[in-house]
Structures are given as C-alpha cells and as structure tokens.
Design a protein around this motif. Structure first.
Motif, PDB file in Angstrom:
ATOM      1  N   GLY A  28       0.797  -1.224   0.000  1.00  0.00           N
ATOM      2  CA  GLY A  28       0.000   0.000   0.000  1.00  0.00           C
ATOM      3  C   GLY A  28       0.826   1.268   0.000  1.00  0.00           C
ATOM      4  N   ALA A  29       2.136   1.148  -0.208  1.00  0.00           N
ATOM      5  CA  ALA A  29       3.030   2.309  -0.145  1.00  0.00           C
ATOM      6  C   ALA A  29       3.189   2.943  -1.528  1.00  0.00           C
ATOM      7  N   GLU A  30       2.061   3.227  -2.194  1.00  0.00           N
ATOM      8  CA  GLU A  30       2.128   3.791  -3.545  1.00  0.00           C
ATOM      9  C   GLU A  30       2.813   5.143  -3.568  1.00  0.00           C
ATOM     10  N   SER A  31       2.537   5.984  -2.564  1.00  0.00           N
ATOM     11  CA  SER A  31       3.120   7.329  -2.566  1.00  0.00           C
ATOM     12  C   SER A  31       4.635   7.285  -2.411  1.00  0.00           C
ATOM     13  N   VAL A  32       5.121   6.332  -1.604  1.00  0.00           N
ATOM     14  CA  VAL A  32       6.568   6.180  -1.435  1.00  0.00           C
ATOM     15  C   VAL A  32       7.196   5.724  -2.749  1.00  0.00           C
ATOM     16  N   ALA A  33       6.591   4.745  -3.391  1.00  0.00           N
ATOM     17  CA  ALA A  33       7.113   4.246  -4.661  1.00  0.00           C
ATOM     18  C   ALA A  33       7.122   5.356  -5.706  1.00  0.00           C
ATOM     19  N   ASP A  34       6.037   6.119  -5.788  1.00  0.00           N
ATOM     20  CA  ASP A  34       5.965   7.220  -6.759  1.00  0.00           C
ATOM     21  C   ASP A  34       7.028   8.268  -6.481  1.00  0.00           C
ATOM     22  N   ASP A  35       7.267   8.543  -5.196  1.00  0.00           N
ATOM     23  CA  ASP A  35       8.268   9.536  -4.805  1.00  0.00           C
ATOM     24  C   ASP A  35       9.660   9.101  -5.257  1.00  0.00           C
ATOM     25  N   VAL A  36      10.003   7.831  -5.014  1.00  0.00           N
ATOM     26  CA  VAL A  36      11.332   7.336  -5.393  1.00  0.00           C
ATOM     27  C   VAL A  36      11.488   7.346  -6.915  1.00  0.00           C
ATOM     28  N   VAL A  37      10.482   6.867  -7.625  1.00  0.00           N
ATOM     29  CA  VAL A  37      10.574   6.799  -9.090  1.00  0.00           C
ATOM     30  C   VAL A  37      10.717   8.185  -9.697  1.00  0.00           C
ATOM     31  N   SER A  38       9.893   9.135  -9.261  1.00  0.00           N
ATOM     32  CA  SER A  38       9.964  10.482  -9.837  1.00  0.00           C
ATOM     33  C   SER A  38      11.280  11.166  -9.494  1.00  0.00           C
ATOM     34  N   THR A  39      11.771  10.944  -8.279  1.00  0.00           N
ATOM     35  CA  THR A  39      13.045  11.540  -7.877  1.00  0.00           C
ATOM     36  C   THR A  39      14.190  11.003  -8.726  1.00  0.00           C
ATOM     37  N   LEU A  40      14.238   9.684  -8.909  1.00  0.00           N
ATOM     38  CA  LEU A  40      15.338   9.087  -9.663  1.00  0.00           C
ATOM     39  C   LEU A  40      15.252   9.418 -11.148  1.00  0.00           C
ATOM     40  N   ARG A  41      14.053   9.526 -11.685  1.00  0.00           N
ATOM     41  CA  ARG A  41      13.933   9.921 -13.088  1.00  0.00           C
ATOM     42  C   ARG A  41      14.429  11.353 -13.294  1.00  0.00           C
ATOM     43  N   PHE A  42      14.086  12.228 -12.350  1.00  0.00           N
ATOM     44  CA  PHE A  42      14.580  13.606 -12.436  1.00  0.00           C
ATOM     45  C   PHE A  42      16.100  13.632 -12.351  1.00  0.00           C
ATOM     46  N   GLU A  43      16.666  12.883 -11.404  1.00  0.00           N
ATOM     47  CA  GLU A  43      18.115  12.879 -11.235  1.00  0.00           C
ATOM     48  C   GLU A  43      18.830  12.275 -12.448  1.00  0.00           C
ATOM     49  N   LYS A  44      18.214  11.286 -13.070  1.00  0.00           N
ATOM     50  CA  LYS A  44      18.793  10.727 -14.292  1.00  0.00           C
ATOM     51  C   LYS A  44      18.833  11.786 -15.390  1.00  0.00           C
ATOM     52  N   ASP A  45      17.748  12.550 -15.507  1.00  0.00           N
ATOM     53  CA  ASP A  45      17.712  13.599 -16.523  1.00  0.00           C
ATOM     54  C   ASP A  45      18.730  14.691 -16.235  1.00  0.00           C
ATOM     55  N   VAL A  46      18.936  15.005 -14.960  1.00  0.00           N
ATOM     56  CA  VAL A  46      19.962  15.994 -14.600  1.00  0.00           C
ATOM     57  C   VAL A  46      21.340  15.489 -14.999  1.00  0.00           C
ATOM     58  N   THR A  47      21.618  14.219 -14.698  1.00  0.00           N
ATOM     59  CA  THR A  47      22.914  13.628 -15.026  1.00  0.00           C
ATOM     60  C   THR A  47      23.162  13.630 -16.532  1.00  0.00           C
ATOM     61  N   LYS A  48      22.099  13.367 -17.307  1.00  0.00           N
ATOM     62  CA  LYS A  48      22.231  13.307 -18.765  1.00  0.00           C
ATOM     63  C   LYS A  48      22.162  14.686 -19.421  1.00  0.00           C
TER      64      LYS A  48
END
Length: 300
Positions: A28-48
């Motif tokens: 039931g931790a959908e918000s936590v999963a969404d938070d991690v995914v969105s954070t890492l996608r943003f950081e990947k885009d910053v790195t690239k």
C-alpha cells in the motif's frame, strides 16, 4: 522490536521501478514508490543534461532524505559511468510494511551477488545476471525463467529464483532479409541458428547468456562479433547480417531493415532467495506476499 526483513534491490533503473511497483501493490506504499521513481527519473535527466537544477547535488540529496523516519526514502551518491563521471543520486533504502512485517529495501549495485555472500535472504535482480554468473551451459537451449533453477549448480550458490515480476523485454533474434533468403520470417529461430555458420552479433556482456539460450550444440560454426565503438546494436546487426539484441517493440530494428525473429529469453527482474538464509516465518510471509499474483512467473 523485531528486526525488519531486509531485501537487496537495484539502486536505479527499470528493475528498481518494477520492484517498487510490486512492493507498492502488496504494502500500500504507492506514494513512497511514486516519490522514489519520480526523484530518480529527475536525477537521471539531470545527469544526462536533459534537466537542470538551481541546487547542487548535495543540497538535493539532503532535501530528499529524512534520516529520522525509516519509512521515508533515503538516497546516496554514486559516480555515473558517463563522460566526466558525474555524481548521480541513487536509491539507498526505505522501509515498508507488508502484512504487519517491516520490510527494509536496501539498494545494492549487485543484489544477486549480495545474496551469494549470504548478506540477505531475499533480493531482486535481473534474470540475465543469474544466467550470466551461475547457470551451467548445456547442449539444449534454455528458453525461460522456469528453467533457471535446474541449471544452477547447488555447489556454486544457495541462491534460487522464486518468481519473475513481468517487466519483460526479450533477447531476440534479428537478421537481414539477405541472411534469411527466401524463407519466411518465422523461420528465424533457434533451428535456423543451429544450421547457420558465420558471425553472430551480440553484446560482449551477454556471451554466456547467448550460449545458454541457444544451446552449446548451436555454437558450432558460429563466431561472436561485437558492435564497434559508438555503434548501435541494430546497425551492427544490419552490418553483420544476424544477431541477438534486447527488443521491446522491435520498431528500431525494423527501421534498420531487420527481420524480427524468435524471442529467445526474457530479460526480467526476478525475486531471489538464499535458501540457507530464508528460514524464518517473517521471510516466508514476505516472499509469499510478493509472489502472489497470477501474472508472475512463479517457480516451484
């Protein structure tokens, strides 16, 4: 307080997202999963270089992590492999609750190897890595995840595959029309390769995998060739004539003039257990909760 069940997970990328989706379903931790995914996608885009931030990487790292709350995601820094070796923010840890059991997801660069050293009872990693590292080669081809455990030498490791998560792309046979000749496209399968002699284009990291999924009998007369520096795999296969590459829709391969052949093996994130460590009721409960879904590839 009972110690949490610790699960080794990838630090970034598609496999981590598949794990988070699955764990969100059962905890039931959908918000936590969404938070991690969105954070890492943003950081990947910053790195690239596709995104920018007015805050430096250390300020962002501090803002993301709440060390006082184990149920809040934590992150850490790694050096990326890209030119310049930029620092990249990746997943480190978070705790979720599954049926009353605290489950701590712990980021590892190589979760499978962490299980092999008995550091964890459970973990998630790519089926490709299991195949590359511990699956024995045989004359008969290995065509699916359900056959992995039968090919693992029990003297080699206590780790076994429990189930797949369904985030599947496939190692697929690709070839030019010239190589296939007048035959139908569905003739591009393992038997075609068994009769073929010449160069086969593969990624150098998948040598053992390709041998396992084709079977060693099919290796007679084949010579592995690899993409040149900076060369795309599809272009390299078009140059070579035939090869094995990971495909999702096959659109890029068709754009390169290639015929899509047999799907040889699924590249899928799998739940793993170290059988000598997974002997507690809490671990069994968590394992059962994760694998309970008809869409999963579950092994006996």
């Amino acid at each position: 307080m009972t110690e949490p069940v610790r699960i080794a997970v990838p630090r970034k990328g598609r496999p981590l997202e598949a794990v988070l989706d699955r764990l969100a379903d059962v905890s039931g931790a959908e918000s936590v999963a969404d938070d991690v995914v969105s954070t890492l996608r943003f950081e990947k885009d910053v790195t690239k270089g596709n995104q920018s931030s007015e805050h430096d990487v250390y300020d962002r790292l501090q803002s993301y992590s709440d060390l006082e709350d184990p149920y809040s995601p934590e992150y850490t820094l790694l050096r990326d492999d890209r030119d310049g070796k930029p620092r990249r923010i990746v997943f480190d840890a978070v705790t979720v609750d599954i049926d009353g059991v605290a489950v701590e997801l712990v980021g590892r660069e190589e979760p499978f190897r962490a299980l092999r050293t008995h550091s964890f009872a459970l973990g998630f990693d790519s089926a490709d890595l299991v195949l590359e590292e511990v699956v024995s080669l045989a004359p008969e081809p290995l065509s699916g995840i359900e056959g992995l455990n039968d090919r693992i030498d029990p003297h080699e490791t206590d780790v076994r595959v429990v189930s797949g998560l369904g985030d599947t792309v496939y190692h697929t046979l690709l070839a030019t029309p010239t190589v296939i000749g007048e035959g139908p496209s569905d003739s591009l399968d393992r038997s075609f390769v068994a009769d073929y002699e010449g160069s086969l284009l593969i990624s150098p990291r998948y040598e053992r995998l390709v041998q396992a999924v084709l079977g060693t009998d099919a290796m007679d007369g084949l010579t592995f060739e690899y993409p040149g520096q900076g060369e795309e795999e599809e272009s390299a296969i078009a140059r070579t004539g035939i090869g094995v590459y990971l495909t999702v829709t096959g659109g890029t391969a068709r754009d390169a003039g290639l015929i899509i052949g047999e799907q040889l093996f699924p590249s899928e994130t799998v739940l793993l257990e170290n059988e000598s460590e997974a002997d507690t009721d809490a671990v069994e409960l968590v394992k059962s909760a994760i694998r309970l879904e008809e869409s999963l590839t579950s092994l006996p």
